[in-house]
Design an enzyme around this catalytic site. Sequence first.
Site, short mmCIF file in Angstrom:
data_model
loop_
_atom_site.label_atom_id
_atom_site.label_comp_id
_atom_site.label_asym_id
_atom_site.label_seq_id
_atom_site.Cartn_x
_atom_site.Cartn_y
_atom_site.Cartn_z
N HIS A 79 0.89 -1.17 0.13
CA HIS A 79 -0.04 0.02 -0.06
C HIS A 79 0.87 1.21 0.11
O HIS A 79 1.80 1.25 0.64
CB HIS A 79 -0.82 0.00 1.12
N TYR A 208 -9.08 5.91 7.25
CA TYR A 208 -9.17 6.26 8.90
C TYR A 208 -9.90 7.24 9.07
O TYR A 208 -9.70 8.56 8.44
CB TYR A 208 -7.71 6.92 9.46
N PRO A 300 -3.41 0.76 18.84
CA PRO A 300 -3.56 -0.06 17.22
C PRO A 300 -3.62 1.07 16.18
O PRO A 300 -3.21 0.79 15.19
CB PRO A 300 -4.61 -0.84 17.10
N LYS A 304 1.56 0.20 14.88
CA LYS A 304 3.21 0.22 15.28
C LYS A 304 3.65 -1.19 15.98
O LYS A 304 4.75 -1.51 16.22
CB LYS A 304 3.48 1.55 15.74
N TYR A 392 4.30 6.55 9.75
CA TYR A 392 3.53 5.54 9.40
C TYR A 392 4.41 4.54 8.49
O TYR A 392 4.26 3.36 8.95
CB TYR A 392 2.17 6.00 8.54
C1 PHB Z 1 -5.50 -3.91 10.42
O1 PHB Z 1 -5.87 -4.16 9.24
O2 PHB Z 1 -5.71 -4.77 11.59
C2 PHB Z 1 -5.12 -2.60 10.85
C3 PHB Z 1 -4.60 -1.82 9.96
C4 PHB Z 1 -4.12 -0.51 10.25
C5 PHB Z 1 -4.02 -0.08 11.63
C6 PHB Z 1 -4.58 -0.90 12.67
C7 PHB Z 1 -5.14 -2.11 12.24
O3 PHB Z 1 -3.90 1.15 12.22
#
Ligand code: PHB
Length: 398
Positions: A79, A208, A300, A304, A392
Site C-alpha cells: 500500500h 481512517y 493500534p 506500530k 507511518y
Molecule cells: C488492520 O488491518 O488490522 C489494521 C490496519 C491499520 C491499523 C490498525 C489495524 O492502524
Amino acid sequence: MAQTPRIIKTKVGIIGGGPAGLMLSHLLSKSGIDNLVVEMRDHETIRNTHRAGILEAQAVKMLTESGVDGRVLTDGDEHAGIDLRFNGESHPLDFRDLVDATVTLYAQNEVFVDLAAARQRDGGDVRYNCEVTEIMDMETSTPKFRFTDAEGTLFEVHADVIVGADGSRSFARRQMPDTVRKDFKVAYPFAWFGILTEAPKSSPELIYANSPHGFALISQRSETVQRMYFQCDPNEDVNAWSDDQIWSELQKRVDGPDNFQLKTGKIFDKTVLGFRSFVREPLSHGRMFLIGDAGHTVPPTGAKGLNLAFADVKVLFEALDSFFSTGSDKLLGGYSDLALKRVWKAQNFSYWMTSMLHTPVNADPFMAKRALGELETVTSSRYGQQYLAESYTGWPHS
Ligand code: PHB
C-alpha cells in the site's frame, strides 16, 4: 513431593513464542547461537488471534532477507497510502510521492504462521503449551527459569541470557525488582470493535475516519475478506450486535456528501480490542531483556505494535551476536536506551494518531473541534502529510 526439574542448557532462553520471540530465535539460530523458545499458548490459539496487519518495509525485509518465507511478498498487499476521512471528506495521502516509501498489509497472524513454520523447518526448539513459573538469578551471568510442559513435567532452563517476549501481560516483566523499574502508562476511555467480513474491498486504500459518531478504520485482508473497526466502549459486548447494526454503525462513520458506501457481507469474527499506551523502563535487568509488547504497548491506531517489536529484535539480536562472538557486553548494556528511543517515537505517533482521530464520548466540544483543526493542518500541508507518512511507513532502523 516436589519434582526434580529436568535441566536444559542453552545460550538464550526466550519466554514467549509470538512474532517477536520467534523472529529473535530465527535470527539467533541463523548465527549459530543456541536458543529455546517456550510459549504458554498453543499454535492454533496464536494463529487465530487477530491483530493489526500493517508491516513497515523494514519488517518485510527482516522476514524475506533472513529467509523466513517469501509469502509476505506474494500474499501481502503493498500500500502506497492511506485515506484520512473527516467532515465527510476524503483526504488521500500518497506515501510514495511524500516520502518514497510503502507499507505492506499482511496480517500479524500470518507473520506468526510463517515464523513458526520456518522455526520448524530449521529444527528450532519451540515448545508450546508451556507455563513459565519462575525466573531465577537474572542478576548473575547464569540466569535460569523454570517451566512446566503440557504433561506437567518440570524443566529448568540454564542460559547466558533470558529474553521476555511474552506479550502485554508479560510474566517476565513482572519478575524485574520493583526498585529498578518504572512504568509509564495512559488509559483511553474507548476501545475498537473489530470485525472480519466476507466482502469485497470498499476502497483501494485503508480509510481512517474521524466522525461525530466516533472513529472507524476500513482495512482489508484480501480481495474477499475485509477487516474493519469502529470505536466503542471498552466493555462492549460483541454478541449484543447484529450484522445489520454493525454495518449501520460503520456506515454512519464514513458517510459524506460524496455518498461513499461500504461494501457489506457476512461478518464471521467480532472482537473488542483494548487500548493502552505503556512503557517499562528500563527494558532490561541484569541478563534479562524485554522485547515487543512485554516491554511496551501502543494503541493500534498507527499499527506500530509488531513493527516496534521487530525493531527491538533487530537491536537485541545485534547485541547478542556481538556478545556471543566477542564476549563483550557493551551492546547488550546499550540495548534498553537504544530500543527506547524508537519506542517513545512510536508512542508519540500512536498517541497522536489516536487523539486526532477519536472523539471520546462526552468529549468537550472544543477538543472534538480541535482534533478536526489538527487533521485540517496535517492534510492541507505537504510538510504535515510528510510528517505523518514518514512515521507511518517507519523511521530507519538504527
Ligand atoms: C488492520 O488491518 O488490522 C489494521 C490496519 C491499520 C491499523 C490498525 C489495524 O492502524
